[in-house]
Every structure is written in C-alpha cells, then in structure tokens.
Design an enzyme around this catalytic site. Structure first.
Site, PDB file in Angstrom:
ATOM      1  N   GLY C  72      22.550  18.607  33.912  1.00 42.79           N
ATOM      2  CA  GLY C  72      23.092  19.176  35.141  1.00 42.79           C
ATOM      3  C   GLY C  72      21.958  19.680  36.022  1.00 42.79           C
ATOM      4  CG  ASN C 152      26.184  30.273  35.619  1.00 40.43           C
ATOM      5  OD1 ASN C 152      26.181  30.339  36.848  1.00 40.43           O
ATOM      6  ND2 ASN C 152      25.153  30.626  34.889  1.00 40.43           N
ATOM      7  CD  GLN C 180      29.681  27.234  33.344  1.00 43.07           C
ATOM      8  OE1 GLN C 180      30.735  27.307  32.718  1.00 43.07           O
ATOM      9  NE2 GLN C 180      28.507  27.204  32.739  1.00 43.07           N
ATOM     10  CB  SER C 200      26.265  19.586  32.841  1.00 48.43           C
ATOM     11  OG  SER C 200      25.494  19.539  31.659  1.00 48.43           O
ATOM     12  CG  HIS C 202      25.647  20.921  27.694  1.00 49.16           C
ATOM     13  ND1 HIS C 202      25.569  22.249  27.388  1.00 49.16           N
ATOM     14  CD2 HIS C 202      24.947  20.768  28.833  1.00 49.16           C
ATOM     15  CE1 HIS C 202      24.825  22.875  28.286  1.00 49.16           C
ATOM     16  NE2 HIS C 202      24.442  21.988  29.185  1.00 49.16           N
ATOM     17  CB  THR C 238      15.811   3.074  29.182  1.00 50.41           C
ATOM     18  OG1 THR C 238      14.774   2.127  29.380  1.00 50.41           O
ATOM     19  CG2 THR C 238      16.933   2.442  28.365  1.00 50.41           C
ATOM     20  CB  CYS C 326      18.056  33.212  30.427  1.00 53.71           C
ATOM     21  SG  CYS C 326      16.480  34.018  30.297  1.00 53.71           S
TER      22      CYS C 326
HETATM   23  C1  LIG Z   1       5.222   0.736  28.610  1.00 51.42           C
HETATM   24  C2  LIG Z   1       6.486   1.430  28.972  1.00 51.42           C
HETATM   25  N1  LIG Z   1       6.436   2.566  29.675  1.00 51.42           N
HETATM   26  C3  LIG Z   1       7.544   3.245  30.013  1.00 51.42           C
HETATM   27  C4  LIG Z   1       8.784   2.807  29.645  1.00 51.42           C
HETATM   28  C5  LIG Z   1       9.971   3.590  30.078  1.00 51.42           C
HETATM   29  O1  LIG Z   1      10.555   4.354  29.058  1.00 51.42           O
HETATM   30  P1  LIG Z   1      12.126   4.644  29.088  1.00 51.42           P
HETATM   31  O2  LIG Z   1      12.788   3.353  28.811  1.00 51.42           O
HETATM   32  O3  LIG Z   1      12.378   5.665  28.029  1.00 51.42           O
HETATM   33  O4  LIG Z   1      12.444   5.162  30.458  1.00 51.42           O
HETATM   34  C6  LIG Z   1       8.885   1.602  28.901  1.00 51.42           C
HETATM   35  C7  LIG Z   1      10.182   1.049  28.467  1.00 51.42           C
HETATM   36  O5  LIG Z   1      11.078   0.754  29.209  1.00 51.42           O
HETATM   37  C8  LIG Z   1       7.715   0.905  28.567  1.00 51.42           C
HETATM   38  O6  LIG Z   1       7.763  -0.231  27.875  1.00 51.42           O
HETATM   39  C1  LIG Z   2      26.449  26.521  37.049  1.00 53.40           C
HETATM   40  C2  LIG Z   2      25.467  25.734  36.259  1.00 53.40           C
HETATM   41  N1  LIG Z   2      24.637  24.871  36.880  1.00 53.40           N
HETATM   42  C3  LIG Z   2      23.757  24.125  36.211  1.00 53.40           C
HETATM   43  C4  LIG Z   2      23.646  24.208  34.848  1.00 53.40           C
HETATM   44  C5  LIG Z   2      22.611  23.370  34.171  1.00 53.40           C
HETATM   45  O1  LIG Z   2      23.124  22.241  33.511  1.00 53.40           O
HETATM   46  P1  LIG Z   2      22.375  21.682  32.216  1.00 53.40           P
HETATM   47  O2  LIG Z   2      22.594  22.701  31.152  1.00 53.40           O
HETATM   48  O3  LIG Z   2      23.022  20.391  31.896  1.00 53.40           O
HETATM   49  O4  LIG Z   2      20.937  21.550  32.573  1.00 53.40           O
HETATM   50  C6  LIG Z   2      24.477  25.099  34.148  1.00 53.40           C
HETATM   51  C7  LIG Z   2      24.429  25.262  32.677  1.00 53.40           C
HETATM   52  O5  LIG Z   2      23.456  25.585  32.066  1.00 53.40           O
HETATM   53  C8  LIG Z   2      25.408  25.864  34.869  1.00 53.40           C
HETATM   54  O6  LIG Z   2      26.221  26.740  34.248  1.00 53.40           O
END
Ligand SMILES: Cc1ncc(COP(=O)(O)O)c(C=O)c1O
Ligand SMILES: Cc1ncc(COP(=O)(O)O)c(C=O)c1O
Lengths: 123, 392, 392, 123
Positions: C72, C152, C180, C200, C202, C238, C326
């Site tokens: 988030g 939140n 939230q 988000s 989770h 990815t 926090c």
């Molecule tokens: C050499 C290289 N660097 C960076 C990445 C990017 O990593 P990710 O796929 O976790 O974003 C890849 C794979 O896609 C890669 O082969």
């Molecule tokens: C209002 C609000 N915004 C943003 C976030 C951040 O999201 P995330 O935990 O996925 O980074 C949270 C939770 O931590 C939240 O309660």
C-alpha cells in the site's frame, strides 16, 4: 495467444515451398520485424492454378502464408488482387494485436507475384 | 506429452520447502513485524533470520547489510537512484550495454529527468566488459559503476573482481546486478569487493515479488519509497513477510546445494550445447563458451525466426525463450545480442534454454531431438535457405 | 490462555481460500507472465483475473485501471510522486494532518527534494477534514488532493464524496488512501468520484507485500520504478504473482461478504466500545462515534500509559496496538491524536482495538473484562490518580 | 522484547504506592516520553526503612520502579545515593535499547526523595 486455426496452419502449413516453373514471384519484407514472405504462382486462363509460399517470420507469418495459398488457389487474377492482409487475418480467425502490423505480409507478397506475372506478360 | 521447462532464467518453480515456509507466515505467524505484541515480535525475529540466510548466501558481513525489496528490479532502481540522488551531487554513472532493462531504463530516466550522464560500456563478441574500459570511463563526478554479475540472456559472467578492484582503487562505488548469478555461482561480496548487489527470489526457487539489495555498511543511500520507515528507513511499506521468509529459505537451500548444483547444471548444459551444435547445421553458441552461467545455453539457428521456434517448441511441451522475457510484446532483436555484434538475422533466430533443479538428462535429450526437428521443418520453407542470409 | 487478535488494522490473518491460491501460483502455475510459452500464458491470463477481482471490489470501470504494487505504501508513493513528477509542472499538494506516514513522508520528501509545496489540512476533534478547507486550499498550481478514506488509528471516515466533488469542480486530481476502508466499506470509485485509490492486500485477509493503485483511465502518471515495463510501464519488475493472485482472491471474498461483514463488525465494535466506556471510569472514545470504521475502537484511559497497557494485554493473550504500528520504536504521541487536539497524556493512554473476521462476541467480552482489570491495576500505582493529570 | 525478570516486576511490582508518613518524596519526569516516576521513603538510623513507588510509564518504567525499591530497602543513605539508573537496568537483566534513555527514571526519583529528606532534616 494464437487460436486453433492459426496453430493448425502453423503446424501443418499448406503449400510451402517454391514453384520451380513459376509464372510470377513476389518477395516482401517487413521493415519493423525483418520478416520475409515469398510467394510464387502458376497462372493459366487468367486463374491462379498453383501457389506456394516461403516465410522467415513468426508463427502468425507462417500461418498467414499458408492461409493465403488456400484462399487464392483457383481465383482469377482480379479476384486475387482483391485479397488483403486483413482478409487473411480474418480467415485465420484473428491475430493478436501486436502481430497484425508486422507478420501479415502474405497478401502483399501475392500482389507482388501477380505484378511480376503481369510484367512478364506485357514484357 | 512430455513437458520440459527450460526457462529457469525467466523464473523458477518454488521449492516445496519454500512453499511450506510461505504458508506458515500467512496462516500461523501472521503478525506485523512492527507490532509490539507477541504476534508481531515472533515475526520480527523471523525477519532477522531471513536476513541472516540471505547474508550467508553472499557472505555479507552482517544481516543488517541486507534490505528486502519488492523485486530485483526495485533493488536495481534503489541501488542506482539511491546513490545518485543521495545528496553528494555526483551525476555520472557507468554501466554496460548488456544490462537488464531494470538498470538501463533506470539510467535513461536519470539522464532524461535528473541531469545525469551515463556511460554505456561496450562488450566484446562474448558479451564481456573490458575492465580497462571501466578505468578509462571513471571521471571526477562518477557516482557509481553498475555491471551485472552474469548476463540473463547469454549467460556470460563478467570480470566482477577486476572491475570492483578498479572501483575501489578509484574510490568509486560499485553495484552488481547478480539476479542471475546468485544461486549458481559462489558469490562472495567481500571477496568480490562490491559495495552493492541485487538478487531476486524467483530466480532461485523462491516466490516472485521479492528481491534484496545488499548495501555494504557505511554506504550512504537514499530511499525511493517513503513511509513507515521499515527496512531501517530504506524501503518503507509493511514487509512482504511470506515472500521474504520464502526468499530466506530459498537462500539457505541455494547455499547448501552449491557447488554441486553448479557442477550438475554445467554437465547438463554442455550436453545440451554440444548435442545441438552437433545435430543442427548452421547453429552457433552465443556468449562465452566457458565463462558462462551453468544453467544457460543460448543458440542461434540460421534462417529461422525465434518466435516461430519457441511456438513450435511450446507445442512440443518445451518452454524456452528468445532474448529476455519481455512484457512489451516487441520483437526488436535483443539489445544484448546486438551489442555483441551478432547480426540481426542471427539474433532473431536465437533461443535461450535455461536449466534448473528439475531438469533431467532425458529432458535434455528430448530437447535436442525436438529442436533439431523443429529447425529442420521451419528451414524447409524459409526463403533464406538453411545457411541464412549472409550465405545466400 | 485465550488468544485474542485485535490488531486487524495492523495486519490480518490470510484467509484459507487465499492461501490455497497463493500456493497454486508457486507450485503449479509458476510461469513468468511475460513468457510466450504456455507456462507464461496461463499466468498472464490469471493476472487479468486478479485485476478484474480488484476492479470489481471498488467498482472500477475496467481491470486496466488497476496497477499492482509491492505494498500500500508503494501505491501511495506512486500516486503522489507519479502525478507531481508527470511533467505538467504543478507543484502543490493538498493532504491532511492525519494521513498515514506513507503519504506524509512522501510529501515531506517532495517538499525537501523536489521543490513542492504541501498544505496539511487540519482536522476537527473527530479527526475529520472539512471539505470547505479543501476548496480554500486549492490553488492554480495544485496538482493533487490526497485525503484518506478512513483513518487507520481512530477509524474516522472522511467526507470523500464531498471532497472529490470539489476537486472535480476545480479540475484538480483526487487520490484517496483507502487501505483501511477497502473491505469494510462499500467503496465505489465511480460514485465516489476519485481519480486514484490505494489499497493493500494484508488488511483484507490477503498476503503482506502487495498493494494496488487504481488510476482512472486518462490520468497521466509517471512510474517510480523503471525496467521491463510490466504493469503497462507503470511498475516494472516481475509481478509478484502468488501475492497478486492472493490479493485478487481476497478482493473477491471481501466483495462477497460485504455488507453483512460490516454490519457484524459494527455490532461487535459497539459492544466493545459501550462495554469499555461503561466499565472503566475516565475512559473516552477517540474518533467519530458513528462515521467510523466498523472494525475500529480507539479508547483513551486516563493516567495509564499505552505501552504498559499493551504489554499487560499481551500477557493476557490480547494483541492490540497504540497508535499505528510503527517500526521506529518511538513513543512520541500519535500525530493523529495530536492533530485532533487530544492532550499528550490522553494520547499516551490510548489503545486501538481492531476487529476482524475471526473475532467473536466471547473475545469482546474477555477483552472488556481484561482491559478493565488491567487499567485498574495500573492506575493503582499511577502518580496521576485514576482521573488523570488534568483533574488533579 | 522484555526478559523474564522485567516481566515479573511488571506483572507483580513490589512496593507500589505512596508512604503516608514519608520522610522524603521525589518525583521526576522524562522529557522525551512524558513518563513520571515518584518515590517515597521512610528513613531511620540513616537507613531506608521503607520505600514505595508510583509510575506513569511503560513496562520498563514500572519494572524499574519495582526493582529499585527492592534494591534500596535497608541501604544506608550513602549506599542508596550510589545506585544509578544503569544499575537498576542491570539488576533487571538489561532493558531494550530504545527503552534505556526514557523509562529508567527510578534512581533519579530516589535521589530526589533523599534530597527532600535531607532538606527536611537540615531545614
Ligand atoms: C539480470 C536481471 N536483473 C534484474 C531482473 C529483475 O528482477 P525481478 O524479476 O525480480 O524484477 C532480472 C529478471 O527478470 C534479471 O535477469
Ligand atoms: C491508511 C494506511 N495507508 C497505508 C498503509 C500502508 O500499506 P502497506 O502496509 O501495505 O505498506 C497502511 C497500513 O500500514 C494504512 O493503514
């Protein structure tokens, strides 16, 4: 990605090769992808009696060449000239959008072959 | 139909031991590591374990040098932007022409929007950077040198130690994108002498969507994502605990399996390369014959087009790739092969086969047979003949 | 000992149906969505399903308006930086004093490093923003208004529709952090009239480490992470497929369970609030009594300190929080309560109890009993007496 | 987060409250956290006969107050003045780093109480 018609024409392409005693031959290339399509035709009584294609290109290009040869066999020159790349794509049941602009050269190659044939006739 | 997955450089199947860990951290240990109660504290301790596991894989000095991110790409972005924008004002970056787009496009953004100057070093026919060219390129305002550990397309391993030594001598920071090298090669950040290193879980049988950046203690780097101050302020956002714990486990497994794993892959890879080059006329290996990733074979076949090859392989149950897996759908020839001086036509007829944990000798033999037949079939109606355009 | 998890605003336990999906995309459908072969294509199609599931939860016009991120927090960063740095040159942001740190610290970064001007709107005693204050703050160079859907810490729901209507009228873009609100409230981005929305996974029984940003079609936004061009160029890397598919499933479940879920939580929440205010003298509710999140109860107890309360609750098996989870370990009083005008001492004696899917009426009653006893015990040796400092 | 000794003193704090007939009383606050610690003492023969504490503060603060009272009972004034916040933390088996600077006020409150006692004696 590709539909069943495309896959069928890719896997078992019809009329591949080059006619040894062709009356006309056309070769075009896509500037974006570097694909090459080559079509040779045999003409009698103003009709396309036989046709063959060769392709350097992706699956869509191969299927297009194959489909074109099926569409064009037996057609008159005038009818053949009306076939467009879009019609080939449509006969294939559609091609993925990114493939449309670059791999669909079959009709163009056919038209080149007809031009070649006509030039020979007139020359 | 037999299914053979030879695209492990694109991504790997998550190991069962890793899946188990990921599940545990969704179902049982689901607390937020920032929470003070027991649910949170348990997870906070686990997070430290994962950090330790990753640190050990690359021999970092301490777990605190590992920062988790949402992908290898994000780690690459953080390394480069984090250094260049750290307030020291140096605006020159040195990288190579064969880097992953995560590096190249980040550099382009910095050129276009942040007044940076980037030197893209050329490579030789094997895809290798000349360390002397790094030395020559270093200027007074060079903030960072970023050269990948091993190339994702052709598998060539770069002379990282030599380059790192030059950087150290010149007082310039050195980053390496080791996404492809980690798990296959015995990487040691201390012996290698790099200041930052990127890795990604999904290339080592961990889940997609988590990466890590190693940052040597003392290196000053700025965050690119701001918020709650997680990852000691360097990457805010609730930590992706299930995936992170999975990465930790994957790192541990990778460490335990090295170097046997590398040796086994190398044997299978060479069986594949030799088999193909022998069976298929007018085929050639791309990349370095020896200084290459154990899992990587990249071969060009004259007169056939890569996408058609891949499609036919796919219809035979074999998953391979041509160039890097790319999301744009573009069919421009690979920038890596182009930089190596491979002709456009040879580049377009290239196939990358990357082996993995589950690859068997039978898979290799099936692939050789299938690929040989597929190339023969496609060449039969190629207007270029089997030898390719330059021979016509 | 009974264990009661009342910290669902910090994070939730992943639903079993979601776990199943996550596992499937690690073990069976493990391809890279960018790959052209069948392993990849399957996953590419699935990714679209997840997008659809999220789009439906918030009633986006089409799946293409959903962009997946690594949290988030990242979605918040992308929304704000992506608009402000999109090249249109507008450098004024309007937000509120009670936003999450993902918004506040991003704004601070833009002030310090990118020449932006930020207006932090005040809130009333319930933590609510006055729509009229948004209208007054809008200037010629206002790029964006970002006001959270619901808070939140204290659970107060903001008048989002009124604020969005003003933004629309003035031609200013509007973002809302609905991390939230999503899953508890019937959010409808089209009816609400917002241009961007953060969520988000989770917080809605999905995995940690994945979020999403809704961006209305036509809104021009710049990426903050560069690379392979995934997520239509807006977020390279990815895709975190297992977690994303989990988010999709969690979104579907959340949609199906609304509004019964909200009603059930509201009943339990009111039982908790009423029970505590009745049982514990010198206690008071923070936030709005009615316009509040169904899951949120935030109560201040005079003369006792929040951390001690939490610790004692934890020792009784109850997981709660004070202020937002926090990571800094700091004990400064919550910026939200401070902005609402709550005294430092009352703020320090605040406890946030947030209910979830698994919360039962028995859990609520156990919590009331326990908390009443804990407060009594701690007050017995508080130098402030039970009434608190201002009554002494 | 906290060790067992801290948890024990938090859960069952010794000597809580305020001595009704105190000979000395001290109250200190932490400016960073707003914690308050209050210690009252009863002195006889230059020894601390009895001691009680009250705290508004976190778990560590409560445990520190409790531990201090145990440490100080029966000590002479001179001995009591040698007790430092660090010694209290040590007797507790250590406190988490972020807690050290703000919640460990017990010794300071004791010293204030002794000062108060001495002032009364001299006054
Ligand atoms: C050499 C290289 N660097 C960076 C990445 C990017 O990593 P990710 O796929 O976790 O974003 C890849 C794979 O896609 C890669 O082969
Ligand atoms: C209002 C609000 N915004 C943003 C976030 C951040 O999201 P995330 O935990 O996925 O980074 C949270 C939770 O931590 C939240 O309660």
């Amino acid at each position: 990605m590709y539909n069943d018609i495309v896959i069928d024409h890719f896997t078992n392409p019809r009329n591949t090769g080059e006619l040894a005693d062709a009356d006309g031959s056309g070769k075009v290339g896509s500037p974006t992808c570097g694909d090459i399509m080559m079509v040779t035709i045999k003409v009698a009584d103003n009709r396309i009696q036989d046709v063959k294609f060769k392709t350097f290109g992706c699956g869509a290009a191969i299927a297009s060449g194959s489909m074109l040869t099926e569409m064009v066999k037996g057609k008159t020159i005038t009818e053949a000239l009306q076939i467009t790349d879009a019609m080939v794509a449509e006969a294939l049941g559609g091609l993925p959008e990114p493939k449309l602009h670059c791999s669909n050269l079959a009709a163009s190659a056919l038209h080149e072959a007809i031009k070649d044939y006509q030039a020979k006739q007139n020359g | 139909m037999r299914r053979v997955y030879l695209d492990n450089a694109a991504t790997t199947r998550v190991a069962p031991e890793v899946v188990e860990v990921v599940v545990a951290y969704m179902q049982d240990k689901y607390g937020n590591p920032s929470s003070v109660h027991e649910f949170g504290r348990t997870v906070r301790r686990s997070l430290q374990t994962a950090r330790q596991q990753v640190a050990e894989l690359i021999n970092a000095n301490c777990p605190g040098e590992i920062y988790f991110t949402g992908s290898g790409t994000e780690a690459d972005n953080l390394a480069i932007k984090g250094i260049v924008l750290n307030g020291e004002g140096k605006r020159h970056i040195i990288t190579s022409a064969v880097e992953h787009h995560a590096i190249l496009h980040t550099c382009e953004d910095l050129e276009e929007n942040h007044g940076c100057r980037v030197t893209y070093l050329p490579v030789n026919g094997y895809g290798m950077v000349d360390p002397a060219s790094v030395r020559e390129a270093i200027a007074d305002d060079t903030a960072l040198v970023s050269i990948m550990y091993a190339n994702n397309e052709v598998g060539t391993i770069q002379p990282i130690r030599e380059i790192a030594a030059i950087c150290r001598e010149k007082g310039v920071l050195m980053h390496t994108d080791a996404v492809q090298g980690v798990g296959q090669l015995p990487i040691d950040v201390q012996a290698d002498g790099v200041d930052m290193l990127t890795l990604s879980a999904h290339k080592i049988y961990g889940p997609k969507g988590v990466g890590a950046l190693y940052v040597r203690s003392g290196v000053k780097i700025r965050p690119i994502i701001h918020g709650g101050g997680q990852e000691r302020g360097l990457r805010s956002g609730t930590e992706g605990i299930p995936a992170i714990m999975g990465l930790g486990k994957a790192a541990e497994l990778a460490r335990l399996r090295l170097p046997e794993y590398g040796e086994r892959l190398t044997r299978l890879r060479d069986r594949l390369i030799t088999g193909l080059l022998e069976r298929v006329p007018y085929s050639c290996l791309n990349g370095h014959p020896v200084k290459r990733l154990p899992a990587n074979a990249n071969i060009s076949f004259s007169s056939v087009e890569g996408e058609a090859l891949l499609l036919d392989l796919d219809l035979h149950g074999i998953a391979a790739s041509s160039g890097s897996a790319c999301s744009s759908g573009s069919e421009a020839p690979s920038h890596v092969l182009t930089a190596m001086g491979v002709s456009v036509e040879e580049a377009r007829g290239s196939v990358r086969l990357t082996l993995g944990l589950e690859t068997s000798a039978e898979d290799i033999d099936y692939t050789i047979d299938t690929l040989a037949a597929v190339v023969e079939r496609l060449r039969a109606f190629s207007p270029l003949g089997e030898k390719g355009a330059q021979h016509v």
